[in-house]
Scaffold this active site. Sequence first.
Site, PDB file in Angstrom:
ATOM      1  N   HIS A   1       1.427   2.042  -3.374  1.00 50.29           N
ATOM      2  CA  HIS A   1       0.283   2.834  -4.037  1.00 50.29           C
ATOM      3  C   HIS A   1       0.301   4.388  -3.614  1.00 50.29           C
ATOM      4  CE1 HIS A   1      -1.840  -0.219  -6.266  1.00 50.29           C
ATOM      5  NE2 HIS A   1      -2.028  -0.902  -5.087  1.00 50.29           N
TER       6      HIS A   1
ATOM      7  N   GLU B   1       0.834  -1.214  -0.102  1.00 49.86           N
ATOM      8  CA  GLU B   1       0.017   0.014  -0.120  1.00 49.86           C
ATOM      9  C   GLU B   1       0.910   1.243  -0.064  1.00 49.86           C
ATOM     10  OE1 GLU B   1      -2.815  -0.415  -0.732  1.00 49.86           O
ATOM     11  OE2 GLU B   1      -2.968  -2.674  -0.303  1.00 49.86           O
TER      12      GLU B   1
HETATM   13 ZN    ZN Z   1      -2.511  -2.913  -4.921  1.00 47.00          ZN
END
Ligand code: ZN
Length: 501
Positions: free
Chosen positions: A269, A266
């Site tokens: 991201h 994450e």
């Molecule tokens: Zn992902």
Amino acid sequence: MATYFEQLKARLAQVSDLQRAAAVLEWDQQVNMPHGGSNARARQLATLHELAHTLFVAEVTGDWLEHAAAEVAAMSPDSNEACLVRVTRRDYDRLRRVPGSLVAERAQVTAEAFQAWEQARAESRFAMFAPHLQRVLDVTSRSAEALGYEDCIYDALLDQFEPEMRTKDVTGIFAELRNGLVRLVRAISDHGRPIDDSVLSRRFPEAAQWDFGLTVLEDMGFDTACGRQDRSAHPFTTSFSPHDVRITTRINPNQLHSGLFSTVHEGGHALYDQGISMELDRTPLCDGASFSLHESQSRLWENIVARSHCFWTHYLPRLTEYFPQQLADQTVDSFYRAINRVEPSLIRVEADEVTYNLHIFLRFELEQELLEGRLKVSELPEAWNAKMESYLGILPGDDATGVLQDVHWSSGSFGYFPSYALGNLLAVQFYNQALQDMPELPDQIAQGYLHPLRAWLRDHIHIHGKKMMPDQLVRQVTGQPLSAAPFLTYLETKYAEIYGL
Ligand code: ZN
């Protein structure tokens, strides 16, 4: 008097504000909201999404768009203005084709299907979910027909996640990937020396796992003044602006790798979302170029960096400070092998790098069969199990660990799964290019110095947001189109060494 372009931009800013406000509510729903809030929250979200959609597809937005196109015609095609008009035109033409009534029906059907799916999964009974899935499939088919396509219905759905990509492109790439992966999985199971990964299921207190994860996030360049991490059942990333990016993780005291790698994933991201130019904020360009581009960033950090030997050269001693007893017997070699163990497994999100994409092939094929009417919803569990056996050689013991494991179909996200596999391929292509530009990269990672890689990704990818079509961006950064070959070479080299093939 404001130009048409300025009026258009003001409208798009309002649409963006409504969408981001909905994202705050969605984040809260998964992180903080008590169960009793679900119905009220569903209505609030429906209202915000409908308002955003109505403002965006309004006649007047189309008029401003047309005049704005003339105003920016003389500007460079790479300018923020020209890109904004081009991308908005594409979205506008697509979304205008879907009647508002269908948008509302879809929201209703998927909200009910999601609830049914949660319950069906808890009880492991596909039959409870089947009638809802049928309704989702119907409304998805009608949306796809409204959006339109040239070759096959799946194209219309794929395009929502991977602009301008066609089903036949994905089929071709997957065929190449499949041969290489099946060969490698077989070689590992036939000749690979066994790996003991039991260290990962010792007891690792949650607070220390959380703290260690935060130090890695900060080393990656995650800006905690413009973002935060919380917990949720399913880890995710959401952005309210490049200056406010939220990630979540889940921590299991008996599975060190689960929380650690989901935090890094994450985090990858989040770096993308934090790295988008602030000039693009409150416009449709303030987003990743595609879902696979976004996934390439999370996978690059999770797998290529955080599952590398050089990464643990630096971080194993750090992690051992948090868990001195649990890790006392570990060397960088033994730990590196443990976190890279390959084994066919039932659950996609827990799959290793080698077998992960096999889970995607199965879903990609089943989705097409369902949409083209070649497979009935009632036949789905059987078809799922048959493909699990043929791709991975294992069978789920129940629906919960089989056909009911993913949330995507309940929310109508048909066409989404290929993005995960394509993101894996792109991650390697981008990393290879970064390595070519900065040969010292592995040495820097081995010293815990992760900023140069973050800066390279920001300059080459993040900063541009959604200004370019994905294919254009990939070619601009790597000089090559999306391809399976670099990924296969990466896996073959890495796992031949780990498994002594
Ligand atoms: Zn992902």
